[in-house]
Design a protein around this motif. Sequence first.
Motif, short mmCIF file in Angstrom:
data_model
loop_
_atom_site.label_atom_id
_atom_site.label_comp_id
_atom_site.label_asym_id
_atom_site.label_seq_id
_atom_site.Cartn_x
_atom_site.Cartn_y
_atom_site.Cartn_z
N PRO A 120 0.74 -0.80 -0.49
CA PRO A 120 -0.21 0.00 0.09
C PRO A 120 1.19 0.92 0.16
O PRO A 120 1.81 1.40 1.23
CB PRO A 120 -0.58 0.51 1.60
N VAL A 121 1.08 1.85 -0.81
CA VAL A 121 1.19 2.90 -0.77
C VAL A 121 0.37 4.08 -1.99
O VAL A 121 0.68 4.85 -2.03
CB VAL A 121 3.00 3.58 -2.13
N GLY A 122 -0.66 4.54 -1.11
CA GLY A 122 -1.52 4.71 -1.57
C GLY A 122 -1.34 6.43 -1.53
O GLY A 122 -1.58 7.63 -2.89
N THR A 123 -1.03 7.47 -0.32
CA THR A 123 -0.04 8.72 -0.52
C THR A 123 0.13 8.71 -1.77
O THR A 123 -0.15 9.98 -2.32
CB THR A 123 -0.22 8.83 0.93
N TRP A 124 1.28 8.83 -1.83
CA TRP A 124 2.52 8.61 -3.05
C TRP A 124 1.77 7.81 -4.45
O TRP A 124 1.83 9.37 -4.68
CB TRP A 124 3.63 7.30 -3.15
N ILE A 125 1.06 7.54 -4.93
CA ILE A 125 0.25 7.28 -5.59
C ILE A 125 -0.64 8.13 -5.84
O ILE A 125 -0.43 9.71 -6.97
CB ILE A 125 -1.28 5.35 -5.92
N ARG A 126 -1.53 9.06 -4.86
CA ARG A 126 -1.98 10.10 -5.09
C ARG A 126 -1.15 11.30 -5.34
O ARG A 126 -1.25 12.97 -6.48
CB ARG A 126 -2.20 10.67 -3.62
N SER A 127 0.32 11.31 -4.58
CA SER A 127 1.19 12.43 -4.99
C SER A 127 1.60 13.05 -6.51
O SER A 127 1.67 13.92 -6.79
CB SER A 127 2.28 12.71 -3.90
N GLN A 128 2.03 11.40 -6.90
CA GLN A 128 2.55 10.98 -8.61
C GLN A 128 1.27 11.66 -8.98
O GLN A 128 1.32 12.44 -10.38
CB GLN A 128 2.46 9.68 -8.63
N ARG A 129 -0.08 11.32 -8.96
CA ARG A 129 -0.85 12.28 -9.78
C ARG A 129 -1.30 13.57 -9.89
O ARG A 129 -1.42 14.06 -11.07
CB ARG A 129 -2.53 11.43 -9.41
N GLN A 130 -0.68 14.31 -8.96
CA GLN A 130 -1.17 15.35 -8.84
C GLN A 130 -0.16 15.87 -8.83
O GLN A 130 0.33 17.10 -9.85
CB GLN A 130 -0.79 15.77 -7.42
N ARG A 131 1.56 15.45 -9.26
CA ARG A 131 2.11 16.04 -10.31
C ARG A 131 2.54 16.05 -11.51
O ARG A 131 2.69 16.73 -12.45
CB ARG A 131 3.53 15.12 -9.42
N LEU A 132 1.82 14.67 -11.96
CA LEU A 132 1.04 14.43 -13.39
C LEU A 132 0.27 15.68 -14.08
O LEU A 132 0.54 16.08 -14.66
CB LEU A 132 0.83 13.74 -13.59
N ARG A 133 -0.32 15.73 -12.89
CA ARG A 133 -1.47 17.15 -13.22
C ARG A 133 -1.04 18.62 -13.36
O ARG A 133 -1.56 19.29 -14.25
CB ARG A 133 -2.88 17.08 -12.18
N ASP A 134 0.06 18.73 -12.19
CA ASP A 134 0.72 20.28 -12.04
C ASP A 134 2.40 20.32 -13.86
O ASP A 134 2.51 20.93 -14.23
CB ASP A 134 1.37 19.77 -11.18
N GLY A 135 2.05 19.10 -14.14
CA GLY A 135 3.06 18.93 -15.28
C GLY A 135 4.95 18.78 -15.01
O GLY A 135 5.71 19.20 -15.79
N THR A 136 4.96 18.65 -13.09
CA THR A 136 6.32 18.54 -13.12
C THR A 136 6.94 17.00 -13.09
O THR A 136 7.46 17.10 -11.96
CB THR A 136 5.94 19.08 -11.40
N LEU A 137 5.93 16.10 -13.65
CA LEU A 137 6.69 14.32 -13.32
C LEU A 137 7.27 14.13 -14.87
O LEU A 137 7.12 14.55 -15.99
CB LEU A 137 5.32 13.64 -13.11
N SER A 138 8.76 13.61 -15.02
CA SER A 138 9.13 13.25 -16.19
C SER A 138 8.69 12.54 -16.31
O SER A 138 7.73 11.69 -16.35
CB SER A 138 10.87 13.41 -15.70
N GLY A 140 9.93 9.78 -18.25
CA GLY A 140 10.37 7.99 -18.00
C GLY A 140 9.73 7.77 -16.39
O GLY A 140 8.43 7.39 -16.65
N ARG A 141 9.38 8.92 -16.00
CA ARG A 141 8.47 8.31 -14.54
C ARG A 141 7.42 8.45 -14.71
O ARG A 141 6.79 7.40 -14.66
CB ARG A 141 8.27 9.42 -13.47
N ILE A 142 6.64 8.83 -15.67
CA ILE A 142 5.40 8.75 -16.43
C ILE A 142 4.80 7.82 -17.02
O ILE A 142 4.21 6.91 -16.57
CB ILE A 142 5.01 9.26 -17.49
N GLU A 143 5.93 7.24 -17.50
CA GLU A 143 6.35 5.80 -18.59
C GLU A 143 6.19 4.68 -17.50
O GLU A 143 4.96 3.47 -17.61
CB GLU A 143 7.52 5.62 -19.82
N LEU A 144 7.13 4.99 -16.78
CA LEU A 144 7.10 3.36 -15.46
C LEU A 144 5.66 3.38 -14.72
O LEU A 144 5.23 2.60 -14.15
CB LEU A 144 8.03 3.96 -14.66
N LEU A 145 4.95 5.00 -14.56
CA LEU A 145 3.58 4.43 -13.33
C LEU A 145 2.61 4.29 -14.01
O LEU A 145 1.45 4.02 -13.87
CB LEU A 145 3.68 6.25 -12.98
#
Length: 160
Positions: A120-138, A140-145
């Motif tokens: 369970p890493v729900g909080t981390w998943i939520r923060s990654q979704r937020q970073r994707l919406r903000d456009g701050t996710l690379s 390479g990381r988008i591809e992995l996620l």
Amino acid sequence: VFLCRRLRPALRNGTLHPELARRAAALPPKRVPCSRPVHRDALAELEAFIALHGHRPTGSKNVPTPEYNLAMVMYARRRDLNAGLLDVFTAKRVRAVLAARTRNDWVWEQNYRAAVAGKPVGTWIRSQRQRLRDGTLSAGRIELLSALPQFAAEPNRMAA
């Protein structure tokens, strides 16, 4: 003392006699190359820290004092590297230390591995979704996620 307190400031200001300015410009830089044993020992300690922890030390708040001190050593060696004050061998070692993962990258990889393992890493998943919406996710990381089912499934939100 005379050189540092009188000549160098006058040379910077342009108020030094032209002949003296020519001679002062030929003098070596104020800092000397870092080849003392204490610098080599600190570099060895940095390399040992990276080997033990998997990331380079962090120079921010809320980290243990030894890690903070090592980070300050790392920043000092970076300045020496940029100023050209290191010999070839030491410069290679400093570049290797600076190329090591940051703590943030290390934490991201740990969380990603936990998500792949189904932990369970729900909080981390939520923060990654937020970073994707903000456009701050690379990219390479988008591809992995995007391969993670937890990331692809947007949580249901209650209608207001």
